[in-house]
Design a protein around this motif. Structure first.
Motif, PDB file in Angstrom:
ATOM      1  N   MET A 279     -17.890  -5.108   8.469  1.00 10.98           N
ATOM      2  CA  MET A 279     -17.171  -5.739   7.354  1.00 10.98           C
ATOM      3  C   MET A 279     -17.286  -7.267   7.436  1.00 10.98           C
ATOM      4  N   ILE A 280     -17.441  -7.871   6.267  1.00 16.99           N
ATOM      5  CA  ILE A 280     -17.389  -9.327   6.157  1.00 16.99           C
ATOM      6  C   ILE A 280     -16.013  -9.677   5.604  1.00 16.99           C
ATOM      7  N   ASN A 281     -15.359 -10.670   6.183  1.00 14.43           N
ATOM      8  CA  ASN A 281     -13.970 -10.964   5.860  1.00 14.43           C
ATOM      9  C   ASN A 281     -13.837 -12.289   5.113  1.00 14.43           C
ATOM     10  N   PHE A 282     -13.486 -12.192   3.820  1.00 13.69           N
ATOM     11  CA  PHE A 282     -13.226 -13.376   2.999  1.00 13.69           C
ATOM     12  C   PHE A 282     -11.746 -13.491   2.643  1.00 13.69           C
TER      13      PHE A 282
ATOM     14  N   ALA B 235      -8.215  -6.796 -11.303  1.00 13.40           N
ATOM     15  CA  ALA B 235      -8.524  -7.579 -10.106  1.00 13.40           C
ATOM     16  C   ALA B 235      -8.343  -6.741  -8.848  1.00 13.40           C
ATOM     17  N   HIS B 236      -7.315  -5.908  -8.814  1.00 11.61           N
ATOM     18  CA  HIS B 236      -7.079  -5.092  -7.617  1.00 11.61           C
ATOM     19  C   HIS B 236      -8.161  -4.039  -7.460  1.00 11.61           C
ATOM     20  N   ARG B 237      -8.675  -3.529  -8.572  1.00 11.33           N
ATOM     21  CA  ARG B 237      -9.766  -2.550  -8.488  1.00 11.33           C
ATOM     22  C   ARG B 237     -11.033  -3.199  -7.949  1.00 11.33           C
ATOM     23  N   ILE B 238     -11.286  -4.452  -8.310  1.00 14.10           N
ATOM     24  CA  ILE B 238     -12.433  -5.180  -7.771  1.00 14.10           C
ATOM     25  C   ILE B 238     -12.301  -5.284  -6.256  1.00 14.10           C
ATOM     26  N   PHE B 239     -11.105  -5.647  -5.771  1.00 18.03           N
ATOM     27  CA  PHE B 239     -10.857  -5.690  -4.329  1.00 18.03           C
ATOM     28  C   PHE B 239     -11.206  -4.351  -3.673  1.00 18.03           C
ATOM     29  N   GLU B 240     -10.780  -3.240  -4.274  1.00 22.83           N
ATOM     30  CA  GLU B 240     -11.011  -1.923  -3.687  1.00 22.83           C
ATOM     31  C   GLU B 240     -12.500  -1.571  -3.649  1.00 22.83           C
ATOM     32  N   ILE B 241     -13.204  -1.842  -4.740  1.00 20.14           N
ATOM     33  CA  ILE B 241     -14.637  -1.504  -4.794  1.00 20.14           C
ATOM     34  C   ILE B 241     -15.430  -2.346  -3.808  1.00 20.14           C
ATOM     35  N   ILE B 242     -15.148  -3.645  -3.766  1.00 20.27           N
ATOM     36  CA  ILE B 242     -15.866  -4.527  -2.848  1.00 20.27           C
ATOM     37  C   ILE B 242     -15.646  -4.083  -1.399  1.00 20.27           C
ATOM     38  N   LYS B 243     -14.430  -3.657  -1.090  1.00 19.64           N
ATOM     39  CA  LYS B 243     -14.112  -3.185   0.269  1.00 19.64           C
ATOM     40  C   LYS B 243     -14.800  -1.857   0.581  1.00 19.64           C
ATOM     41  N   ASP B 244     -14.648  -0.889  -0.301  1.00 20.71           N
ATOM     42  CA  ASP B 244     -15.090   0.473  -0.005  1.00 20.71           C
ATOM     43  C   ASP B 244     -16.592   0.675  -0.159  1.00 20.71           C
ATOM     44  N   GLU B 245     -17.207  -0.044  -1.090  1.00 22.57           N
ATOM     45  CA  GLU B 245     -18.618   0.209  -1.391  1.00 22.57           C
ATOM     46  C   GLU B 245     -19.564  -0.858  -0.856  1.00 22.57           C
ATOM     47  N   TYR B 246     -19.052  -2.040  -0.555  1.00 26.17           N
ATOM     48  CA  TYR B 246     -19.923  -3.127  -0.107  1.00 26.17           C
ATOM     49  C   TYR B 246     -19.571  -3.636   1.288  1.00 26.17           C
ATOM     50  N   GLY B 247     -18.491  -3.136   1.880  1.00 23.48           N
ATOM     51  CA  GLY B 247     -18.122  -3.557   3.233  1.00 23.48           C
ATOM     52  C   GLY B 247     -17.698  -5.006   3.326  1.00 23.48           C
ATOM     53  N   ILE B 248     -16.991  -5.487   2.296  1.00 24.64           N
ATOM     54  CA  ILE B 248     -16.543  -6.880   2.261  1.00 24.64           C
ATOM     55  C   ILE B 248     -15.066  -6.904   1.882  1.00 24.64           C
ATOM     56  N   TRP B 249     -14.287  -7.673   2.631  1.00 26.98           N
ATOM     57  CA  TRP B 249     -12.891  -7.887   2.264  1.00 26.98           C
ATOM     58  C   TRP B 249     -12.749  -9.165   1.465  1.00 26.98           C
ATOM     59  N   VAL B 250     -12.194  -9.064   0.264  1.00 29.10           N
ATOM     60  CA  VAL B 250     -11.629 -10.224  -0.408  1.00 29.10           C
ATOM     61  C   VAL B 250     -10.122 -10.026  -0.346  1.00 29.10           C
ATOM     62  N   CYS B 251      -9.362 -10.915  -0.945  1.00 27.47           N
ATOM     63  CA  CYS B 251      -7.904 -10.891  -0.767  1.00 27.47           C
ATOM     64  C   CYS B 251      -7.221 -10.479  -2.072  1.00 27.47           C
ATOM     65  N   PRO B 252      -6.514  -9.359  -2.086  1.00 25.35           N
ATOM     66  CA  PRO B 252      -5.784  -8.975  -3.297  1.00 25.35           C
ATOM     67  C   PRO B 252      -4.533  -9.823  -3.462  1.00 25.35           C
ATOM     68  N   ASN B 253      -3.909  -9.713  -4.604  1.00 24.16           N
ATOM     69  CA  ASN B 253      -2.636 -10.379  -4.839  1.00 24.16           C
ATOM     70  C   ASN B 253      -1.559  -9.336  -5.039  1.00 24.16           C
ATOM     71  N   GLY B 254      -0.317  -9.758  -4.959  1.00 23.74           N
ATOM     72  CA  GLY B 254       0.795  -8.847  -5.155  1.00 23.74           C
ATOM     73  C   GLY B 254       1.574  -9.193  -6.397  1.00 23.74           C
ATOM     74  N   GLY B 255       2.596  -8.401  -6.681  1.00 26.41           N
ATOM     75  CA  GLY B 255       3.489  -8.677  -7.786  1.00 26.41           C
ATOM     76  C   GLY B 255       2.801  -8.716  -9.120  1.00 26.41           C
ATOM     77  N   GLU B 256       3.249  -9.640  -9.975  1.00 28.60           N
ATOM     78  CA  GLU B 256       2.729  -9.684 -11.338  1.00 28.60           C
ATOM     79  C   GLU B 256       1.283 -10.160 -11.425  1.00 28.60           C
TER      80      GLU B 256
END
Length: 361
Positions: free
Chosen positions: A1-4, A305-326
């Motif tokens: 995993m690459i961690n961003f 935006a949260h779905r982009i985080f999930e796809i990038i993590k699960d399919e490309y082995g890269i962590w970006v940072c999700p946001n919370g709340g609104e």
């Protein structure tokens, strides 16, 4: 995993190598010497005034946020809290918990603090000012020179959460009139999560000595007393502090804080230039953005935006940072701190381009 993400961030090989070693016993002259060196090196990086001190807290950045509120302010104070996101809101929560009277300067998400915001609080009897160097949830970089000058004019004690912004954005306690500032081990220092550090100038040291904190663990005078001999009152994250020592000496040898700030700025600029033609908009204007993180909004209707985080993590082995709340479905974040290379940035941008090709971005 690459961690961003913006913490914990990627560590370099030298730091990881130290982490493989057995943890030594720490109540020794040898470890005390390491800790005194850590204190002097951190004071230099923060450009702290003469006679400043460091409290080494085993705990996350929030531990030092709470410790600062407890040790610097009481119910007899009147403080201003800049709330431009989840971390500014955390300062307000801490004041509420510890019965510190406060007024929020509530900002729209992604917007900077301006002179207009501060004007109504001139000569209004405030004694403290709590603010982030950068609001990590949105990527906003606050104008610390503006804030510092306001605090000097009004005789206000300035406490800055620089957990994410330290070593990415300019920070000088001397130039910006900062009385106390904090950072964390797992951010730009790129160490394991476990430690946070509070840098106190003389006013901060004097202030905490006068406050009778009803806490054993968060009692700063105890830390300062033990720190005189290079120790902490309770068992610290010894391994992290050894990694810190090696990292601080390497930073000093490589050119100090200016070099670290420049590297973060260059990584941020490289990334932001590479995505200009993609359907991603910066949530915070680039002119007001921290070097430590870029907050991004997908511009294609219906893209989460949260779905982009999930796809990038699960399919490309890269962590970006999700946001919370609104902001969870609107904004994700890409960090620029830690041991990140241009090749790894290219890999992330390539993943975004592939999502565009697939119709997912």
């Amino acid at each position: 995993m690459i961690n961003f993400t913006v913490g914990p961030v990627q560590m370099d090989e030298e730091t990881c190598g130290i982490g493989k070693n057995q943890i030594p016993y720490f109540r020794t002259p040898e470890f005390s010497a390491v800790m005194k060196e850590n204190e002097n090196l951190l004071l230099d990086l923060f450009d702290a005034p003469e006679n400043s001190r460091v409290v080494f807290m085993t705990g996350s950045g929030t531990a030092s946020m709470e410790g600062g509120v407890m040790n610097f302010f009481t119910r007899d104070d009147k403080v201003l809290v800049v709330n431009g996101g989840s971390f500014g809101h955390r300062f307000a929560e801490l004041c509420e918990i510890h019965s510190v009277p406060y007024t929020e300067i509530k900002l729209d998400y992604g917007k900077p603090l301006t002179e207009t915001h501060l004007a109504r609080f001139e000569n209004a009897g405030y004694t403290g000012f709590l603010v982030q160097l950068c609001e990590t949830a949105t990527g906003v970089l606050y104008d610390m020179s503006l804030i510092g000058d306001f605090c000097v004019r009004n005789g206000i004690f300035l406490f800055v959460d620089a957990v994410s912004g330290f070593m990415a954005d300019e920070l000088s306690m001397k130039k910006m009139h900062i009385n106390a500032a904090i950072t964390g081990s797992q951010k730009a220092l790129a160490l394991p999560p476990s430690m946070s550090f509070t840098i106190l100038d003389e006013k901060a040291v004097e202030r905490c000595q006068k406050i009778n904190v009803r806490s054993l663990y968060f009692n700063y005078p105890g830390y300062l007393k033990d720190g005189e001999r290079g120790q902490t009152p309770f068992t610290p994250a010894v391994g992290t502090l050894l990694q810190l020592n090696e990292k601080l000496k390497r930073i000093e040898k490589a050119g100090g804080i200016e070099k670290q700030n420049r590297l973060a700025r260059e990584r941020a600029q490289y990334f932001r230039s590479a995505i200009k033609d993609l359907p991603l908009a910066m949530f915070t204007a680039e002119s007001n953005s921290s070097n430590c993180v870029t907050a991004l909004c997908p511009t294609k209707p219906g893209v989460s935006a949260h779905r982009i985080f999930e796809i990038i993590k699960d399919e490309y082995g890269i962590w970006v940072c999700p946001n919370g709340g609104e902001l969870s479905q609107k904004v994700f974040r890409v960090g620029h701190i830690g041991a990140i290379s241009e090749e790894e940035i290219d890999a992330l941008v390539g993943a975004f381009r592939d999502l565009v090709r697939r119709g997912l971005l």
